[in-house]
Design an enzyme around this catalytic site. Sequence first.
Site, PDB file in Angstrom:
ATOM      1  CG  ASP A 343     -26.491 -32.668 -17.526  1.00  0.00           C
ATOM      2  OD1 ASP A 343     -27.052 -31.777 -18.184  1.00  0.00           O
ATOM      3  OD2 ASP A 343     -26.006 -32.485 -16.397  1.00  0.00           O
ATOM      4  CD  GLU A 380     -25.922 -29.906 -21.619  1.00  0.00           C
ATOM      5  OE1 GLU A 380     -26.684 -28.929 -21.612  1.00  0.00           O
ATOM      6  OE2 GLU A 380     -25.713 -30.608 -20.612  1.00  0.00           O
TER       7      GLU A 380
END
Length: 694
Positions: A343, A380
């Site tokens: 993330d 990401e």
Amino acid sequence: MRPLRYRVQPGSWDAAGATVMNGGVNFCVFSRYAERMQLLLFENSESQDPYEVIQLDPRSNRTFFFWHVFVENLSEGTFYNWRADGRSDTRLTGSRLDPEKALLDPWATTISDRLWDRQAACRPGDNVETAIRGQVVGDTYDWEDDKPLFVPLNDAVIYEMHVGGFTRHPSSGVTHPGTFEGIIEKIPYLQDLGITHVELMPVMAFDVQDVPPQTAKLGLENYWGYSTHSFFAPHPGFAVTAIHARDEFRDMIKAFHKAGIGVILDVVFNHTAEGGSDGPVISFKAFGNEIFYHLDFEDRRKYRDYTGCGNTMNCNHPMVTRFLVDALLYWVRHMHVDGFRFDLASALARGEDGHPQYHAPVLWSIELSPSLSRAHIIAEAWDAAGLYQVGDFPGYRWSEWNGRYRDVIRGFVRGDPGLIPEVATRISGSSDMYESRGRLPMNSINFVTCHDGFTLHDLVSYNQKHNEANGEGNRDGHDDNLSWNCGCEGPTDDPEIQRLRRRQARNFISILMLSQGVPMLLSGDEVLRSKLGNNNTYCQNNELSWSDWALVEKNRDMLDFVRAMIALRRRHPAITRDRFLTGKPERGQKLPDITWHGIGLERPEWDDPTNRALAFTLAGKVEDEPPMHVMFNMDVESQEFAVPPPAPGLSWCLAVDTALDQDAVVAPAEQRPMPPGRVRVGSHSLVVLEARPA
């Protein structure tokens, strides 16, 4: 002072956490500025006070900056916390030592948050009665010869899902809804769908109380889990029995592997649940605030925030790099996971000064680790402070969530003109981003929806977000979703709008499955799950977020379509190439690997700013693989496309027509030859032809 119940020895500094050994348990934590340390032992997870407090002696229980003690004959199952005291001149050193706070072991592999009170950890004073606690656990789990799988990403179809939400809805019919065990009961559904990997939203223990005050007043909680506090422990809320969370997680992994499905974990290494200066003290803030977090250069009471969550992990400090890599090794070696999605991974690329580093130690340590070489690593590739690295993320092995693919395909399918050149580039693997650096199509994780944003149903049903239920005045979530409601905002009884929405959903799934690179589906999109236009359900642990299993029958046509498109992709190695397309014949082939067309043959209208049509012929890659011919028409009018003559002995057969409300995919055994010439492709639709023996 009363005598200790247990005899203690100095212990060892090279085994962080609580390690069960012959004759007792070794405890070890790291703290640079601590001058005094206590180990607190509790009878059970709900004990108000410790039954034993062990004072560590820095002369015998400290080595370098590690504090350690060996407790003889201590039973497994014991719960524990630490207390640390010492320098706390925070403005100068960044240290936030607080002798009144009960601290969670950062290396704990099993935790209990049954008494947890986030606000008590934010306020000054003792919080021993409400702290998160670690538990002493040994490891005798029987893996039954299970090992992590290795399915190359170019062959993968990834399915992003939330462990709790997948079975929490009453319609799931599982014995233990919302748990690792509940997932096991649904594995046959995932097998039948045809996916190869699940990508689990955060399962490392997180703080469900980490939401804004106005959101908490509505009785909402942190549902998604992007608020990790324990990087070695499964979230107890996903277990039937919290103290058995680790083994219940392993049972799930083992069941997935028996079904041939790999497991990728969404990990949150960019920040922690401790937030900024007004956030709680859980562990890192006390043990090593000045090491674990990015702090302001001039006033180290302040946090530099590149994540939008109050703090940012200082990932490229040597100690933090070691901690994070050790966590990954733990989940691979001891939990048998098959990969990780990181993330806001660009936050991990920031050096200790906050500036981006191409040779960021933590990223290259992960990329080059021999023990992680068979684990998939997916970034990401952006953070919340403007660092956007899609196509340029440090390293070579890292795959990336391709946000550019998402945006271009969304715009194309809703009918935006002038995108044809980039659409061609995106569906052929985004070579403009990856090829020049020696990377491969598998570096591109293609998606049109994910947990963060609209579901597929909502992408074709709403022009604006509708996040009022979150309690933030609809200010949260993305504003520019590149969505199209097809003529009406939200639910409608208009049959023509309903038909168009389903056709658009079929278009998105088809393009995703026909693209080079790695497709990722959002859980529930295969049955058109809606979140009523809420594109940021991070706090909605309720039916708005949960999978409604009644949709399996209600939208069976969509489920069958998605299943058939995955099957089409998997029977065509030409779509799952491990190298980029060249436009030239491969060895042993007569056709170029790809030939681009427009409405006319070999005349793609690259420079027409009004164009919404594209076609291509894809040659087979392996012996006996038939060629495919694909035609996209995202115009408001139907159009006739020229079709190239098939090779001698072959005929073109209709395989996919998204304009059809029923039988939009034709199984190979049911395909019939089409007359030669031209094919009419309906408005906002696509057609796929497969070559078959005449």
